[in-house]
Design a protein around this motif. Structure first.
Motif, PDB file in Angstrom:
ATOM      1  N   PRO A  71      -3.041  41.215   8.968  1.00 55.75           N
ATOM      2  CA  PRO A  71      -2.133  41.489   7.826  1.00 55.75           C
ATOM      3  C   PRO A  71      -2.882  41.683   6.509  1.00 55.75           C
ATOM      4  O   PRO A  71      -2.465  42.494   5.672  1.00 55.75           O
ATOM      5  CB  PRO A  71      -1.252  40.249   7.785  1.00 55.75           C
ATOM      6  CG  PRO A  71      -1.271  39.712   9.174  1.00 55.75           C
ATOM      7  CD  PRO A  71      -2.652  39.993   9.713  1.00 55.75           C
ATOM      8  N   ALA A  72      -3.979  40.982   6.325  1.00 63.73           N
ATOM      9  CA  ALA A  72      -4.734  41.116   5.072  1.00 63.73           C
ATOM     10  C   ALA A  72      -5.314  42.516   4.940  1.00 63.73           C
ATOM     11  O   ALA A  72      -5.240  43.155   3.873  1.00 63.73           O
ATOM     12  CB  ALA A  72      -5.838  40.084   5.017  1.00 63.73           C
ATOM     13  N   ASN A  73      -5.907  43.011   6.061  1.00 63.50           N
ATOM     14  CA  ASN A  73      -6.461  44.362   6.019  1.00 63.50           C
ATOM     15  C   ASN A  73      -5.366  45.415   5.844  1.00 63.50           C
ATOM     16  O   ASN A  73      -5.576  46.464   5.211  1.00 63.50           O
ATOM     17  CB  ASN A  73      -7.270  44.649   7.287  1.00 63.50           C
ATOM     18  CG  ASN A  73      -8.570  43.849   7.326  1.00 63.50           C
ATOM     19  OD1 ASN A  73      -9.098  43.458   6.280  1.00 63.50           O
ATOM     20  ND2 ASN A  73      -9.065  43.572   8.520  1.00 63.50           N
ATOM     21  N   LEU A  74      -4.176  45.136   6.406  1.00 63.57           N
ATOM     22  CA  LEU A  74      -3.060  46.082   6.245  1.00 63.57           C
ATOM     23  C   LEU A  74      -2.610  46.138   4.789  1.00 63.57           C
ATOM     24  O   LEU A  74      -2.282  47.215   4.265  1.00 63.57           O
ATOM     25  CB  LEU A  74      -1.907  45.664   7.148  1.00 63.57           C
ATOM     26  CG  LEU A  74      -0.663  46.605   7.115  1.00 63.57           C
ATOM     27  CD1 LEU A  74      -1.058  48.014   7.548  1.00 63.57           C
ATOM     28  CD2 LEU A  74       0.435  46.040   8.010  1.00 63.57           C
ATOM     29  N   THR A  75      -2.624  44.965   4.175  1.00 62.80           N
ATOM     30  CA  THR A  75      -2.244  44.933   2.757  1.00 62.80           C
ATOM     31  C   THR A  75      -3.237  45.725   1.923  1.00 62.80           C
ATOM     32  O   THR A  75      -2.849  46.490   1.015  1.00 62.80           O
ATOM     33  CB  THR A  75      -2.187  43.482   2.275  1.00 62.80           C
ATOM     34  OG1 THR A  75      -1.213  42.755   3.049  1.00 62.80           O
ATOM     35  CG2 THR A  75      -1.817  43.417   0.801  1.00 62.80           C
ATOM     36  N   ILE A  76      -4.511  45.559   2.207  1.00 61.66           N
ATOM     37  CA  ILE A  76      -5.533  46.313   1.463  1.00 61.66           C
ATOM     38  C   ILE A  76      -5.360  47.802   1.690  1.00 61.66           C
ATOM     39  O   ILE A  76      -5.511  48.626   0.762  1.00 61.66           O
ATOM     40  CB  ILE A  76      -6.939  45.841   1.895  1.00 61.66           C
ATOM     41  CG1 ILE A  76      -7.161  44.384   1.478  1.00 61.66           C
ATOM     42  CG2 ILE A  76      -8.031  46.721   1.294  1.00 61.66           C
ATOM     43  CD1 ILE A  76      -8.464  43.781   2.021  1.00 61.66           C
ATOM     44  N   LEU A  77      -5.008  48.201   2.934  1.00 62.56           N
ATOM     45  CA  LEU A  77      -4.798  49.614   3.238  1.00 62.56           C
ATOM     46  C   LEU A  77      -3.600  50.169   2.466  1.00 62.56           C
ATOM     47  O   LEU A  77      -3.652  51.293   1.943  1.00 62.56           O
ATOM     48  CB  LEU A  77      -4.593  49.779   4.754  1.00 62.56           C
ATOM     49  CG  LEU A  77      -4.356  51.228   5.231  1.00 62.56           C
ATOM     50  CD1 LEU A  77      -5.545  52.106   4.865  1.00 62.56           C
ATOM     51  CD2 LEU A  77      -4.111  51.239   6.753  1.00 62.56           C
ATOM     52  N   ASP A  78      -2.533  49.357   2.378  1.00 61.82           N
ATOM     53  CA  ASP A  78      -1.358  49.816   1.605  1.00 61.82           C
ATOM     54  C   ASP A  78      -1.714  49.989   0.120  1.00 61.82           C
ATOM     55  O   ASP A  78      -1.252  50.951  -0.531  1.00 61.82           O
ATOM     56  CB  ASP A  78      -0.228  48.810   1.761  1.00 61.82           C
ATOM     57  CG  ASP A  78       0.355  48.805   3.181  1.00 61.82           C
ATOM     58  OD1 ASP A  78       0.187  49.839   3.864  1.00 61.82           O
ATOM     59  OD2 ASP A  78       0.957  47.793   3.567  1.00 61.82           O
ATOM     60  N   GLU A  79      -2.524  49.059  -0.364  1.00 61.97           N
ATOM     61  CA  GLU A  79      -2.932  49.192  -1.773  1.00 61.97           C
ATOM     62  C   GLU A  79      -3.760  50.445  -1.982  1.00 61.97           C
ATOM     63  O   GLU A  79      -3.633  51.120  -3.026  1.00 61.97           O
ATOM     64  CB  GLU A  79      -3.727  47.950  -2.196  1.00 61.97           C
ATOM     65  CG  GLU A  79      -2.873  46.687  -2.272  1.00 61.97           C
ATOM     66  CD  GLU A  79      -3.698  45.462  -2.614  1.00 61.97           C
ATOM     67  OE1 GLU A  79      -4.942  45.618  -2.690  1.00 61.97           O
ATOM     68  OE2 GLU A  79      -3.108  44.385  -2.832  1.00 61.97           O
ATOM     69  N   SER A  80      -4.611  50.788  -1.024  1.00 58.27           N
ATOM     70  CA  SER A  80      -5.421  52.001  -1.112  1.00 58.27           C
ATOM     71  C   SER A  80      -4.534  53.240  -1.117  1.00 58.27           C
ATOM     72  O   SER A  80      -4.789  54.212  -1.852  1.00 58.27           O
ATOM     73  CB  SER A  80      -6.431  52.057   0.029  1.00 58.27           C
ATOM     74  OG  SER A  80      -7.310  50.952  -0.020  1.00 58.27           O
ATOM     75  N   ARG A  81      -3.466  53.198  -0.249  1.00 50.54           N
ATOM     76  CA  ARG A  81      -2.534  54.328  -0.214  1.00 50.54           C
ATOM     77  C   ARG A  81      -1.846  54.497  -1.572  1.00 50.54           C
ATOM     78  O   ARG A  81      -1.713  55.624  -2.092  1.00 50.54           O
ATOM     79  CB  ARG A  81      -1.486  54.112   0.886  1.00 50.54           C
ATOM     80  CG  ARG A  81      -0.512  55.305   0.992  1.00 50.54           C
ATOM     81  CD  ARG A  81       0.650  55.041   1.946  1.00 50.54           C
ATOM     82  NE  ARG A  81       0.181  54.898   3.324  1.00 50.54           N
ATOM     83  CZ  ARG A  81       0.102  53.743   3.974  1.00 50.54           C
ATOM     84  NH1 ARG A  81       0.434  52.602   3.358  1.00 50.54           N
ATOM     85  NH2 ARG A  81      -0.318  53.704   5.217  1.00 50.54           N
ATOM     86  N   GLU A  82      -1.369  53.390  -2.164  1.00 47.58           N
ATOM     87  CA  GLU A  82      -0.705  53.469  -3.469  1.00 47.58           C
ATOM     88  C   GLU A  82      -1.668  53.976  -4.544  1.00 47.58           C
ATOM     89  O   GLU A  82      -1.282  54.751  -5.437  1.00 47.58           O
ATOM     90  CB  GLU A  82      -0.182  52.085  -3.874  1.00 47.58           C
ATOM     91  CG  GLU A  82       0.923  51.558  -2.969  1.00 47.58           C
ATOM     92  CD  GLU A  82       2.177  52.415  -3.055  1.00 47.58           C
ATOM     93  OE1 GLU A  82       2.424  53.005  -4.162  1.00 47.58           O
ATOM     94  OE2 GLU A  82       2.907  52.519  -2.057  1.00 47.58           O
TER      95      GLU A  82
END
Length: 489
Positions: A71-82
């Motif tokens: 989940p932590a890496n997914l959150t970082i990926l979402d932040e990168s997308r934004e």
């Protein structure tokens, strides 16, 4: 408003400060405008570079998530997308005519990167490792394309703003030249203004000094004129007032000396003038006695008309000599006017036609002596004497509420407006004929003095339409001192 010399100096200082402040503001505004433009261009480069950095960060975050789907890496990926979507929106605002096509492709690459990243995540969630890896490889290639496209766009921007950079360099050189010329111009203007400013102070001082020299030479008739509005002007006015006072004092001394000289001469002539005064008192009595004798002799010889005319002449002369300095009734004035008309009728016979309309209730009103006869005489001279068929004279006395109206009208050639104004303004006017010596303007003056009014007499006339003299006589006088003159009988 008077300005002091101190105010003038403050004004000069304020003008200099204003010019300096204006130049500083203009230069500051120009530099700020250039700096804002430069910052705007720099922001364009930084925004494009942020897209490259965001795409690379997104690939790194996707790789970390694929290796370790936490989940932590997914959150970082979402932040990168934004982050890359925000960078995309900021880059979209950089669109212009030069980069419209390239920027559209750039936006599509960003969208493709996001879609490819999302597809890789879907395959990962469905346990399709090979498909997820292929999507990751495609996303990596797109990220490289984005980096290359970023360099291309930055190169396009550099070519687009190359003229701007060169313009900044050229404007810097021109600004230096302009500064030099502006400095020279301001120096010249300040020198001219300072010269003019100094003249406004020194010129009045020089004039005042010159006036003092002339005054020391005894020339008190030269006016001191100083064109200034400060303390020097006040000094000049006081100096000129002193000159006038000295000049007046000298004039008074000269006049007194002249009066003393004339007084000595008048004393020598006093006895002679007294003797002539006695003769002037005897002559009228001798003249009246002679006319009475001629009248009686003509009556005894049967020349009654001649006798009446001599009586009228004697009465007219006696009235002229005695009544000029005091008031009389309108009845007396009408009587002496009739005597004058009787004398003139003996001369003009039927050529002189007098029409009278008199309100007898008005004949008690007081009027200056010898008022009517000179006006009627003027009408005879101008309306009857020049015409072959003679002329008409109308004499009217009408009652009013607080004034009576006396009108003397003729059908002669009339008067011009200039002559009417000259008479009413009490200027002497030549009658062009024989008269008793009491002029029309003299009648106007005495009427106004007698009643203390300006509108007591008026004249209506015009070229070719006769003349009408209108007198508005108050029933009660405003000046009672007129008839206090002694009766010199």
């Amino acid at each position: 408003m008077n300005n002091s010399i101190q105010k003038k100096i403050w004004t000069l200082a304020a003008i200099v400060l204003f010019i300096m402040a204006t130049i500083w503001i203009a230069l500051t505004y120009y530099n700020q405008k250039t700096q804002d433009r430069y910052n705007d261009i720099l922001q364009r480069y930084l925004r494009m570079n942020e897209v490259t950095a965001a795409s690379q960060q997104m690939i790194t975050s996707l790789n970390n998530y694929l290796l370790k789907p936490s989940p932590a890496n997914l959150t970082i990926l979402d932040e990168s997308r934004e982050s890359i979507l925000r960078a995309k929106n900021e880059v979209y605002m950089l669109r212009n005519a030069d980069n419209a096509f390239a920027l559209t492709s750039y936006m599509n690459l960003i969208d493709s990167l996001v879609e490819t990243t999302d597809r890789s995540l879907i395959f990962q969630s469905e346990k399709e490792t090979e498909a997820s890896t292929q999507a990751f490889d495609e996303a990596t290639r797109i990220s490289k394309y984005i980096s290359e496209m970023t360099l291309t766009l930055i190169d396009t921007e550099l070519r687009t703003y190359d003229r701007f950079y060169r313009g900044i360099i050229e404007q810097s050189k021109e600004l230096k030249e302009l500064g030099i010329w502006l400095l020279l111009l301001i120096t010249f203007l300040l020198a001219v203004f300072t010269y003019w400013f100094s003249l406004s102070i020194t010129r009045p001082v020089l004039k005042l000094t010159q006036a003092a020299k002339e005054l020391s030479r005894g020339r008190f008739d030269l006016e001191v004129e100083v064109e200034s509005n400060d303390e020097i002007s006040f000094l000049a006015k006081m100096f000129d007032r002193m000159r006038i006072n000295i000049n007046n004092l000298i004039s008074e001394i000269q006049q007194k000396a002249q009066l003393e000289n004339e007084l000595q001469q008048n004393k020598l002539l006093l006895q002679e003038s007294q003797l002539r005064s006695l003769q002037s008192q005897i002559n009228p009595h001798f003249l009246f006695n002679t006319l009475d004798t001629l009248s009686k002799k003509a009556y005894l010889e049967g020349a009654e008309e001649t006798s009446d005319m001599i009586v009228s002449v004697a009465g007219l002369l006696r009235y002229n000599l005695k009544r000029l300095d005091r008031s009389v009734t309108l009845y007396d004035e009408v009587k002496v006017m009739r005597q004058y008309i009787d004398i003139q009728k003996a001369r003009f016979t039927e050529r002189l036609r007098l029409h009278m309309d008199i309100d007898d209730s008005c004949l008690h009103v007081q009027i200056p002596g010898l008022t009517l006869q000179p006006i009627v005489e003027n009408a005879v001279i101008h309306a009857v004497e020049p015409e072959e068929e003679g002329g008409n004279i109308w004499f009217r006395v009408m009652d009013g509420e607080d004034r009576i109206t006396i009108e003397i009208e003729d059908d002669g050639p009339g008067m011009t407006e200039e002559k009417i104004q000259s008479i009413l303004e009490e200027h002497a006017v030549e009658s062009g004929g024989h008269s008793t010596g009491i002029g029309f303007s003299n009648v106007v003056k005495r009427l106004r003095l007698f009643y203390g009014l300006e509108d007591v007499i008026d004249i209506e006339s015009g070229s070719g339409r006769g003349t009408k003299v209108i007198m508005k006589i108050p029933k009660t006088r405003g000046i009672e001192s007129y008839d206090k003159a002694p009766d010199r009988r």
